[in-house]
Design a protein around this motif. Structure first.
Motif, PDB file in Angstrom:
ATOM      1  N   ALA A   1      32.099 -31.027  -4.736  1.00 22.28           N
ATOM      2  CA  ALA A   1      30.867 -30.672  -3.994  1.00 22.28           C
ATOM      3  C   ALA A   1      29.694 -30.536  -4.829  1.00 22.28           C
ATOM      4  CB  ALA A   1      31.207 -29.310  -3.267  1.00 22.28           C
ATOM      5  N   ARG A   2      30.117 -29.925  -6.139  1.00 21.40           N
ATOM      6  CA  ARG A   2      28.748 -29.429  -6.968  1.00 21.40           C
ATOM      7  C   ARG A   2      28.091 -30.921  -7.608  1.00 21.40           C
ATOM      8  NH1 ARG A   2      27.142 -25.106  -8.587  1.00 21.40           N
ATOM      9  NH2 ARG A   2      29.013 -24.069  -8.161  1.00 21.40           N
ATOM     10  N   ASN A   3      29.124 -31.782  -7.951  1.00 29.31           N
ATOM     11  CA  ASN A   3      28.582 -32.958  -8.356  1.00 29.31           C
ATOM     12  C   ASN A   3      27.635 -33.750  -7.315  1.00 29.31           C
ATOM     13  OD1 ASN A   3      29.909 -32.886 -10.721  1.00 29.31           O
ATOM     14  ND2 ASN A   3      31.459 -34.172 -10.431  1.00 29.31           N
ATOM     15  N   ILE A   4      28.186 -33.367  -6.192  1.00 37.63           N
ATOM     16  CA  ILE A   4      27.183 -34.109  -5.156  1.00 37.63           C
ATOM     17  C   ILE A   4      25.959 -33.508  -4.983  1.00 37.63           C
ATOM     18  CG2 ILE A   4      26.893 -34.476  -2.594  1.00 37.63           C
ATOM     19  CD1 ILE A   4      29.906 -35.015  -2.293  1.00 37.63           C
ATOM     20  N   TYR A   5      26.123 -31.990  -5.109  1.00 32.69           N
ATOM     21  CA  TYR A   5      24.585 -31.200  -5.070  1.00 32.69           C
ATOM     22  C   TYR A   5      23.881 -31.357  -6.152  1.00 32.69           C
ATOM     23  CZ  TYR A   5      21.719 -27.256  -5.172  1.00 32.69           C
ATOM     24  OH  TYR A   5      20.724 -26.277  -5.301  1.00 32.69           O
ATOM     25  N   LEU A   6      24.273 -31.505  -7.230  1.00 25.83           N
ATOM     26  CA  LEU A   6      23.697 -31.710  -8.612  1.00 25.83           C
ATOM     27  C   LEU A   6      23.054 -33.187  -8.816  1.00 25.83           C
ATOM     28  CD1 LEU A   6      25.833 -29.803 -11.303  1.00 25.83           C
ATOM     29  CD2 LEU A   6      23.607 -29.285 -10.195  1.00 25.83           C
ATOM     30  N   TYR A   7      23.765 -34.165  -8.291  1.00 30.40           N
ATOM     31  CA  TYR A   7      23.245 -35.626  -8.948  1.00 30.40           C
ATOM     32  C   TYR A   7      23.062 -36.492  -7.889  1.00 30.40           C
ATOM     33  CZ  TYR A   7      25.857 -33.884 -12.928  1.00 30.40           C
ATOM     34  OH  TYR A   7      26.246 -33.102 -14.092  1.00 30.40           O
ATOM     35  N   ALA A   8      23.584 -36.093  -6.289  1.00 28.90           N
ATOM     36  CA  ALA A   8      23.294 -37.098  -5.270  1.00 28.90           C
ATOM     37  C   ALA A   8      22.415 -36.399  -4.078  1.00 28.90           C
ATOM     38  CB  ALA A   8      24.690 -37.609  -4.741  1.00 28.90           C
ATOM     39  N   GLU A   9      22.292 -35.317  -4.305  1.00 27.61           N
ATOM     40  CA  GLU A   9      21.408 -34.288  -3.510  1.00 27.61           C
ATOM     41  C   GLU A   9      22.019 -34.335  -2.015  1.00 27.61           C
ATOM     42  OE1 GLU A   9      17.339 -35.800  -3.647  1.00 27.61           O
ATOM     43  OE2 GLU A   9      17.508 -35.495  -5.793  1.00 27.61           O
ATOM     44  N   GLU A  10      22.733 -35.382  -1.524  1.00 27.16           N
ATOM     45  CA  GLU A  10      23.437 -35.415  -0.206  1.00 27.16           C
ATOM     46  C   GLU A  10      24.757 -36.087  -0.249  1.00 27.16           C
ATOM     47  OE1 GLU A  10      22.173 -36.139   4.167  1.00 27.16           O
ATOM     48  OE2 GLU A  10      20.400 -35.496   2.869  1.00 27.16           O
ATOM     49  N   GLY A  11      25.698 -35.434   0.569  1.00 27.27           N
ATOM     50  CA  GLY A  11      26.971 -36.193   0.773  1.00 27.27           C
ATOM     51  C   GLY A  11      27.768 -35.375   1.632  1.00 27.27           C
ATOM     52  N   GLN A  12      28.993 -35.720   1.558  1.00 26.49           N
ATOM     53  CA  GLN A  12      30.106 -34.752   2.180  1.00 26.49           C
ATOM     54  C   GLN A  12      31.549 -34.871   1.473  1.00 26.49           C
ATOM     55  OE1 GLN A  12      30.310 -36.228   6.216  1.00 26.49           O
ATOM     56  NE2 GLN A  12      30.697 -38.561   5.485  1.00 26.49           N
ATOM     57  N   ILE A  13      32.047 -33.801   1.889  1.00 31.37           N
ATOM     58  CA  ILE A  13      33.543 -33.774   1.481  1.00 31.37           C
ATOM     59  C   ILE A  13      34.299 -33.698   2.703  1.00 31.37           C
ATOM     60  CG2 ILE A  13      35.242 -32.246   0.275  1.00 31.37           C
ATOM     61  CD1 ILE A  13      33.325 -32.833  -1.863  1.00 31.37           C
ATOM     62  N   CYS A  14      35.200 -34.685   2.970  1.00 29.91           N
ATOM     63  CA  CYS A  14      36.001 -35.001   3.998  1.00 29.91           C
ATOM     64  C   CYS A  14      37.499 -34.497   3.475  1.00 29.91           C
ATOM     65  CB  CYS A  14      35.930 -36.106   4.491  1.00 29.91           C
ATOM     66  SG  CYS A  14      34.536 -36.557   5.258  1.00 29.91           S
TER      67      CYS A  14
ATOM     68  N   ILE B   1      27.277 -43.685 -10.468  1.00 29.70           N
ATOM     69  CA  ILE B   1      27.647 -43.579 -11.969  1.00 29.70           C
ATOM     70  C   ILE B   1      27.542 -44.784 -12.883  1.00 29.70           C
ATOM     71  CG2 ILE B   1      29.475 -42.507 -13.243  1.00 29.70           C
ATOM     72  CD1 ILE B   1      30.512 -40.955 -10.770  1.00 29.70           C
ATOM     73  N   THR B   2      26.839 -44.750 -13.818  1.00 32.68           N
ATOM     74  CA  THR B   2      26.634 -45.884 -14.782  1.00 32.68           C
ATOM     75  C   THR B   2      27.841 -46.323 -15.385  1.00 32.68           C
ATOM     76  OG1 THR B   2      24.507 -44.764 -15.185  1.00 32.68           O
ATOM     77  CG2 THR B   2      24.907 -46.922 -16.307  1.00 32.68           C
ATOM     78  N   ASP B   3      28.317 -45.081 -16.266  1.00 32.96           N
ATOM     79  CA  ASP B   3      29.599 -45.499 -17.104  1.00 32.96           C
ATOM     80  C   ASP B   3      30.682 -44.692 -16.564  1.00 32.96           C
ATOM     81  OD1 ASP B   3      31.537 -45.674 -18.829  1.00 32.96           O
ATOM     82  OD2 ASP B   3      30.043 -45.540 -20.622  1.00 32.96           O
ATOM     83  N   ILE B   4      31.483 -45.004 -15.565  1.00 35.21           N
ATOM     84  CA  ILE B   4      32.779 -44.186 -15.077  1.00 35.21           C
ATOM     85  C   ILE B   4      33.663 -43.725 -16.321  1.00 35.21           C
ATOM     86  CG2 ILE B   4      34.633 -44.151 -13.655  1.00 35.21           C
ATOM     87  CD1 ILE B   4      33.247 -45.640 -11.630  1.00 35.21           C
ATOM     88  N   SER B   5      33.873 -44.735 -17.203  1.00 38.46           N
ATOM     89  CA  SER B   5      34.679 -44.280 -18.297  1.00 38.46           C
ATOM     90  C   SER B   5      34.472 -43.033 -18.967  1.00 38.46           C
ATOM     91  CB  SER B   5      35.172 -45.375 -19.190  1.00 38.46           C
ATOM     92  OG  SER B   5      34.041 -45.910 -19.931  1.00 38.46           O
ATOM     93  N   GLN B   6      32.941 -42.918 -19.060  1.00 39.64           N
ATOM     94  CA  GLN B   6      32.364 -41.933 -19.963  1.00 39.64           C
ATOM     95  C   GLN B   6      32.408 -40.473 -19.013  1.00 39.64           C
ATOM     96  OE1 GLN B   6      28.056 -41.747 -20.274  1.00 39.64           O
ATOM     97  NE2 GLN B   6      28.276 -40.920 -22.396  1.00 39.64           N
TER      98      GLN B   6
ATOM     99  N   GLU C   1      28.828 -47.269  -7.294  1.00 40.85           N
ATOM    100  CA  GLU C   1      27.810 -48.469  -7.230  1.00 40.85           C
ATOM    101  C   GLU C   1      26.430 -47.965  -7.643  1.00 40.85           C
ATOM    102  OE1 GLU C   1      27.569 -52.158  -4.803  1.00 40.85           O
ATOM    103  OE2 GLU C   1      29.325 -51.465  -3.907  1.00 40.85           O
ATOM    104  N   ILE C   2      25.926 -48.515  -8.621  1.00 43.95           N
ATOM    105  CA  ILE C   2      24.290 -48.018  -8.846  1.00 43.95           C
ATOM    106  C   ILE C   2      23.757 -48.239  -7.806  1.00 43.95           C
ATOM    107  CG2 ILE C   2      22.408 -48.234 -10.484  1.00 43.95           C
ATOM    108  CD1 ILE C   2      25.193 -47.209 -11.898  1.00 43.95           C
ATOM    109  N   GLY C   3      22.942 -47.318  -7.411  1.00 47.33           N
ATOM    110  CA  GLY C   3      21.911 -47.089  -6.126  1.00 47.33           C
ATOM    111  C   GLY C   3      22.356 -47.037  -4.664  1.00 47.33           C
ATOM    112  N   GLN C   4      23.751 -47.084  -4.943  1.00 47.14           N
ATOM    113  CA  GLN C   4      24.536 -47.181  -3.463  1.00 47.14           C
ATOM    114  C   GLN C   4      25.186 -45.732  -3.519  1.00 47.14           C
ATOM    115  OE1 GLN C   4      24.555 -49.958  -1.414  1.00 47.14           O
ATOM    116  NE2 GLN C   4      22.870 -50.227  -2.839  1.00 47.14           N
TER     117      GLN C   4
END
Length: 133
Positions: free
Chosen positions: A47-60, A83-88, A119-122
């Motif tokens: 949830a924190r990742n959504i809040y910090l990086y995506a601004e909006e989303g949901q946890i189901c 996320i540009t680099d998932i392995s990172q 996906e970048i931008g998605q």
């Protein structure tokens, strides 16, 4: 308790709501207090990742049972930058927020199953499962 519930993540307070719902569902399913804490921690991180990086989303959350076992499936979905680099981001100690750095590798360790697609931008989709022992 509905077998499928979602919490929208828009404000910092929503992280707390998602965490509480995850813990509540885990408790009703019969998870040990240790696993309840693991699930709550994983939910907080997602949830924190959504809040910090995506601004909006949901946890189901979804309760599911087979003949052999039952578990809690959790998904984190956002329409953020991706996320540009998932392995990172899956490396231990990697952090961009100055947080504890437990991040996604921590979530993967806390849960029994973990899948990430971005996906970048998605946006990003993370699906996890914890089985009742």
């Amino acid at each position: 308790m509905s077998p499928h519930s979602c919490v929208k993540i828009r404000k910092e307070w929503d992280i707390v709501s998602a965490r509480q719902l995850g813990r509540e569902m885990a408790k009703k399913l019969g998870f040990s207090t240790v696993d309840q804490a693991r699930i709550a921690t994983a939910v907080s991180e997602l949830a924190r990742n959504i809040y910090l990086y995506a601004e909006e989303g949901q946890i189901c959350f979804e309760v599911f049972e087979t003949i052999e076992r039952k578990g809690l499936r959790m998904g984190a979905f956002d329409t953020g930058p991706g996320i540009t680099d998932i392995s990172q981001v899956m490396q231990d100690g990697y952090t961009t927020s100055g947080g504890l750095g437990a991040g996604l590798p921590g979530v993967k360790r806390l849960m029994d199953e973990f899948d990430i697609q971005s996906e970048i931008g998605q946006g990003t989709q993370i699906k996890t499962v914890k089985w009742v022992r």
